[in-house]
Design a protein around this motif. Structure first.
Motif, PDB file in Angstrom:
ATOM      1  N   GLN A  32     -31.183  -3.838  -1.206  1.00  0.00           N
ATOM      2  CA  GLN A  32     -32.195  -4.410  -2.093  1.00  0.00           C
ATOM      3  C   GLN A  32     -32.373  -3.568  -3.354  1.00  0.00           C
ATOM      4  OE1 GLN A  32     -34.085  -7.632  -1.178  1.00  0.00           O
ATOM      5  NE2 GLN A  32     -32.004  -7.382  -0.440  1.00  0.00           N
ATOM      6  N   SER A  33     -32.260  -2.255  -3.225  1.00  0.00           N
ATOM      7  CA  SER A  33     -32.369  -1.379  -4.395  1.00  0.00           C
ATOM      8  C   SER A  33     -31.188  -1.586  -5.338  1.00  0.00           C
ATOM      9  CB  SER A  33     -32.427   0.085  -3.952  1.00  0.00           C
ATOM     10  OG  SER A  33     -33.528   0.326  -3.111  1.00  0.00           O
ATOM     11  N   ALA A  34     -29.994  -1.688  -4.755  1.00  0.00           N
ATOM     12  CA  ALA A  34     -28.797  -1.881  -5.580  1.00  0.00           C
ATOM     13  C   ALA A  34     -28.844  -3.220  -6.307  1.00  0.00           C
ATOM     14  CB  ALA A  34     -27.549  -1.785  -4.711  1.00  0.00           C
ATOM     15  N   LEU A  35     -29.382  -4.242  -5.655  1.00  0.00           N
ATOM     16  CA  LEU A  35     -29.440  -5.570  -6.254  1.00  0.00           C
ATOM     17  C   LEU A  35     -30.557  -5.701  -7.281  1.00  0.00           C
ATOM     18  CD1 LEU A  35     -28.843  -7.922  -3.186  1.00  0.00           C
ATOM     19  CD2 LEU A  35     -27.381  -7.719  -5.203  1.00  0.00           C
ATOM     20  N   TRP A  87     -31.188 -16.324   6.429  1.00  0.00           N
ATOM     21  CA  TRP A  87     -31.715 -16.983   5.227  1.00  0.00           C
ATOM     22  C   TRP A  87     -31.496 -16.092   3.998  1.00  0.00           C
ATOM     23  CZ3 TRP A  87     -35.765 -15.689   1.859  1.00  0.00           C
ATOM     24  CH2 TRP A  87     -36.123 -16.705   0.945  1.00  0.00           C
ATOM     25  N   LEU A  88     -31.740 -14.795   4.132  1.00  0.00           N
ATOM     26  CA  LEU A  88     -31.500 -13.877   3.020  1.00  0.00           C
ATOM     27  C   LEU A  88     -30.017 -13.850   2.650  1.00  0.00           C
ATOM     28  CD1 LEU A  88     -33.756 -10.777   3.858  1.00  0.00           C
ATOM     29  CD2 LEU A  88     -34.181 -12.562   2.157  1.00  0.00           C
ATOM     30  N   ALA A  89     -29.147 -13.908   3.667  1.00  0.00           N
ATOM     31  CA  ALA A  89     -27.704 -13.909   3.414  1.00  0.00           C
ATOM     32  C   ALA A  89     -27.295 -15.143   2.620  1.00  0.00           C
ATOM     33  CB  ALA A  89     -26.937 -13.851   4.739  1.00  0.00           C
ATOM     34  N   ILE A  90     -27.844 -16.296   2.987  1.00  0.00           N
ATOM     35  CA  ILE A  90     -27.531 -17.541   2.274  1.00  0.00           C
ATOM     36  C   ILE A  90     -27.966 -17.437   0.817  1.00  0.00           C
ATOM     37  CG2 ILE A  90     -28.109 -19.997   2.099  1.00  0.00           C
ATOM     38  CD1 ILE A  90     -28.312 -20.008   5.172  1.00  0.00           C
ATOM     39  N   GLN A  91     -29.158 -16.892   0.591  1.00  0.00           N
ATOM     40  CA  GLN A  91     -29.637 -16.718  -0.778  1.00  0.00           C
ATOM     41  C   GLN A  91     -28.707 -15.812  -1.581  1.00  0.00           C
ATOM     42  OE1 GLN A  91     -32.437 -18.460  -1.921  1.00  0.00           O
ATOM     43  NE2 GLN A  91     -32.153 -19.386   0.090  1.00  0.00           N
ATOM     44  N   ALA A  92     -28.213 -14.758  -0.941  1.00  0.00           N
ATOM     45  CA  ALA A  92     -27.324 -13.819  -1.632  1.00  0.00           C
ATOM     46  C   ALA A  92     -25.986 -14.469  -1.956  1.00  0.00           C
ATOM     47  CB  ALA A  92     -27.114 -12.572  -0.768  1.00  0.00           C
ATOM     48  N   PHE A  93     -25.422 -15.222  -1.007  1.00  0.00           N
ATOM     49  CA  PHE A  93     -24.125 -15.869  -1.242  1.00  0.00           C
ATOM     50  C   PHE A  93     -24.226 -16.960  -2.308  1.00  0.00           C
ATOM     51  CE2 PHE A  93     -22.820 -14.361   3.127  1.00  0.00           C
ATOM     52  CZ  PHE A  93     -21.775 -13.571   2.673  1.00  0.00           C
ATOM     53  N   ARG A  94     -25.362 -17.615  -2.394  1.00  0.00           N
ATOM     54  CA  ARG A  94     -25.528 -18.701  -3.361  1.00  0.00           C
ATOM     55  C   ARG A  94     -25.777 -18.186  -4.772  1.00  0.00           C
ATOM     56  NH1 ARG A  94     -30.001 -22.763  -1.300  1.00  0.00           N
ATOM     57  NH2 ARG A  94     -29.487 -23.664  -3.325  1.00  0.00           N
ATOM     58  N   ALA A  95     -26.180 -16.938  -4.893  1.00  0.00           N
ATOM     59  CA  ALA A  95     -26.501 -16.388  -6.214  1.00  0.00           C
ATOM     60  C   ALA A  95     -25.229 -16.140  -7.015  1.00  0.00           C
ATOM     61  CB  ALA A  95     -27.281 -15.086  -6.070  1.00  0.00           C
ATOM     62  N   SER A  96     -25.258 -16.499  -8.290  1.00  0.00           N
ATOM     63  CA  SER A  96     -24.136 -16.188  -9.165  1.00  0.00           C
ATOM     64  C   SER A  96     -24.311 -14.785  -9.708  1.00  0.00           C
ATOM     65  CB  SER A  96     -24.070 -17.202 -10.319  1.00  0.00           C
ATOM     66  OG  SER A  96     -25.214 -17.073 -11.142  1.00  0.00           O
ATOM     67  N   GLY A  97     -23.322 -14.322 -10.428  1.00  0.00           N
ATOM     68  CA  GLY A  97     -23.401 -12.972 -10.979  1.00  0.00           C
ATOM     69  C   GLY A  97     -24.582 -12.786 -11.901  1.00  0.00           C
ATOM     70  N   THR A  98     -24.887 -13.815 -12.692  1.00  0.00           N
ATOM     71  CA  THR A  98     -25.991 -13.681 -13.641  1.00  0.00           C
ATOM     72  C   THR A  98     -27.344 -13.821 -12.977  1.00  0.00           C
ATOM     73  OG1 THR A  98     -25.789 -16.049 -14.120  1.00  0.00           O
ATOM     74  CG2 THR A  98     -24.634 -14.517 -15.582  1.00  0.00           C
ATOM     75  N   MET A 179     -24.245  -0.637 -12.308  1.00  0.00           N
ATOM     76  CA  MET A 179     -23.268  -1.623 -11.848  1.00  0.00           C
ATOM     77  C   MET A 179     -23.626  -3.035 -12.284  1.00  0.00           C
ATOM     78  SD  MET A 179     -22.154  -0.309  -8.026  1.00  0.00           S
ATOM     79  CE  MET A 179     -23.813  -0.272  -7.383  1.00  0.00           C
ATOM     80  N   ASN A 180     -24.913  -3.330 -12.443  1.00  0.00           N
ATOM     81  CA  ASN A 180     -25.344  -4.675 -12.806  1.00  0.00           C
ATOM     82  C   ASN A 180     -24.985  -5.064 -14.239  1.00  0.00           C
ATOM     83  OD1 ASN A 180     -26.414  -5.622 -10.407  1.00  0.00           O
ATOM     84  ND2 ASN A 180     -28.408  -4.689 -10.778  1.00  0.00           N
ATOM     85  N   ARG A 181     -24.449  -4.118 -15.007  1.00  0.00           N
ATOM     86  CA  ARG A 181     -24.025  -4.459 -16.362  1.00  0.00           C
ATOM     87  C   ARG A 181     -22.767  -5.320 -16.346  1.00  0.00           C
ATOM     88  NH1 ARG A 181     -24.748   1.715 -18.750  1.00  0.00           N
ATOM     89  NH2 ARG A 181     -27.016   1.810 -18.474  1.00  0.00           N
ATOM     90  N   SER A 182     -22.060  -5.328 -15.235  1.00  0.00           N
ATOM     91  CA  SER A 182     -20.851  -6.136 -15.107  1.00  0.00           C
ATOM     92  C   SER A 182     -21.145  -7.345 -14.227  1.00  0.00           C
ATOM     93  CB  SER A 182     -19.729  -5.292 -14.475  1.00  0.00           C
ATOM     94  OG  SER A 182     -18.679  -6.117 -14.016  1.00  0.00           O
ATOM     95  N   GLU A 183     -20.852  -8.551 -14.752  1.00  0.00           N
ATOM     96  CA  GLU A 183     -21.081  -9.764 -13.971  1.00  0.00           C
ATOM     97  C   GLU A 183     -20.207  -9.784 -12.716  1.00  0.00           C
ATOM     98  OE1 GLU A 183     -20.733 -14.610 -14.452  1.00  0.00           O
ATOM     99  OE2 GLU A 183     -20.862 -13.336 -16.234  1.00  0.00           O
ATOM    100  N   ARG A 184     -19.008  -9.270 -12.818  1.00  0.00           N
ATOM    101  CA  ARG A 184     -18.118  -9.227 -11.657  1.00  0.00           C
ATOM    102  C   ARG A 184     -18.696  -8.334 -10.561  1.00  0.00           C
ATOM    103  NH1 ARG A 184     -11.688  -7.441 -11.808  1.00  0.00           N
ATOM    104  NH2 ARG A 184     -11.282  -7.757  -9.585  1.00  0.00           N
ATOM    105  N   ILE A 185     -19.232  -7.188 -10.959  1.00  0.00           N
ATOM    106  CA  ILE A 185     -19.832  -6.284  -9.972  1.00  0.00           C
ATOM    107  C   ILE A 185     -21.096  -6.910  -9.397  1.00  0.00           C
ATOM    108  CG2 ILE A 185     -20.924  -4.036  -9.640  1.00  0.00           C
ATOM    109  CD1 ILE A 185     -19.019  -2.865 -11.649  1.00  0.00           C
ATOM    110  N   GLN A 186     -21.831  -7.653 -10.240  1.00  0.00           N
ATOM    111  CA  GLN A 186     -23.025  -8.339  -9.742  1.00  0.00           C
ATOM    112  C   GLN A 186     -22.660  -9.307  -8.617  1.00  0.00           C
ATOM    113  OE1 GLN A 186     -25.316 -10.173 -12.920  1.00  0.00           O
ATOM    114  NE2 GLN A 186     -24.747  -8.518 -14.314  1.00  0.00           N
ATOM    115  N   LYS A 187     -21.595 -10.093  -8.835  1.00  0.00           N
ATOM    116  CA  LYS A 187     -21.168 -11.032  -7.806  1.00  0.00           C
ATOM    117  C   LYS A 187     -20.744 -10.301  -6.538  1.00  0.00           C
ATOM    118  CE  LYS A 187     -19.562 -14.687 -10.933  1.00  0.00           C
ATOM    119  NZ  LYS A 187     -18.388 -15.460 -11.417  1.00  0.00           N
ATOM    120  N   THR A 188     -20.030  -9.200  -6.730  1.00  0.00           N
ATOM    121  CA  THR A 188     -19.585  -8.415  -5.569  1.00  0.00           C
ATOM    122  C   THR A 188     -20.770  -7.869  -4.787  1.00  0.00           C
ATOM    123  OG1 THR A 188     -17.553  -7.782  -6.736  1.00  0.00           O
ATOM    124  CG2 THR A 188     -18.192  -6.444  -4.835  1.00  0.00           C
ATOM    125  N   LEU A 189     -21.796  -7.390  -5.496  1.00  0.00           N
ATOM    126  CA  LEU A 189     -22.994  -6.880  -4.833  1.00  0.00           C
ATOM    127  C   LEU A 189     -23.690  -7.977  -4.032  1.00  0.00           C
ATOM    128  CD1 LEU A 189     -24.618  -4.551  -7.535  1.00  0.00           C
ATOM    129  CD2 LEU A 189     -23.645  -3.865  -5.351  1.00  0.00           C
TER     130      LEU A 189
END
Length: 209
Positions: A32-35, A87-98, A179-189
């Motif tokens: 949660q801190s990383a995200l 439910w939290l996992a589903i929310q995370a998988f559905r989120a886009s990088g932005t 790490m959140n400055r990169s959209e690709r890393i955001q998606k990976t997170l």
């Protein structure tokens, strides 16, 4: 003083080591801190520690025995916790990088993050049983009220947890900002967080008393 220093010092040391050991709660703080950033991680930590207050009180007044002796209560609580993690996992998988909050105003509300921590903690019956097994080991019959001693030990355990989880939240939040400055890393997170939540849910549902 309900608990002597001879007991408090080894108990606090053991509590620090237990908080450092990889487990669902500190992994939850880390993800949660990383995200969502350091403040988010600290709010989740506050929620987790609020849950620990409840577990301490439950042990002090005997309610935790229910989860140790009742298979139905144990199974029901862990299924609720597992469903919440899915439910939290589903929310995370559905989120886009932005969708990963970079700025403070875009992250989940602080109260929601606080509640996440509480739910994560109180729906894990293993925590209640752990407290029931761990805290009484440091209770002394000569120390007076057993309930008072357990509450003091519970608060000391929470202090150790605050120190360790706070360090995790600050470190992961700082790294997450970079790490959140990169959209690709955001998606990976997001994908990593979703995978972690599923793993935690499976661990919880498969756990035994």
């Amino acid at each position: 003083m309900p608990v002597s220093l001879e007991i408090l010092l080894p108990f606090f040391t053991a509590s620090l080591l237990l908080a450092l050991a990889p487990g669902p709660d500190n992994i939850f703080v880390l993800t949660q801190s990383a995200l969502h950033g350091r403040i988010a991680g600290l709010m989740v930590m506050a929620g987790l520690c609020t849950g620990l207050i409840g577990h301490s009180a439950a042990v002090a007044f005997g309610a935790a025995v229910i989860f140790q002796t009742s298979a139905t209560a144990f199974s029901l609580l862990k299924c609720i916790g597992g469903a919440y993690l899915i439910w939290l996992a589903i929310q995370a998988f559905r989120a886009s990088g932005t969708d990963v909050p970079i700025h403070q105003e875009n992250r989940p509300g602080l109260f929601r993050l606080y509640c996440r921590g509480i739910i994560m903690n109180v729906t894990n019956p293993k925590v209640a049983i752990f407290f029931l097994a761990f805290l009484p080991q440091f209770v002394s019959p000569a120390g007076g009220s057993v309930s008072s001693q357990i509450l003091v030990l519970g608060l000391l355990f929470i202090l150790a947890t605050l120190l360790v989880f706070g360090s995790i939240a600050l470190t992961a939040g700082t790294l997450g900002q970079w790490m959140n400055r990169s959209e690709r890393i955001q998606k990976t997170l997001n994908r990593l967080a979703g995978t972690v939540f599923i793993g935690l849910a499976l661990m919880l549902v498969r756990s035994e008393r």
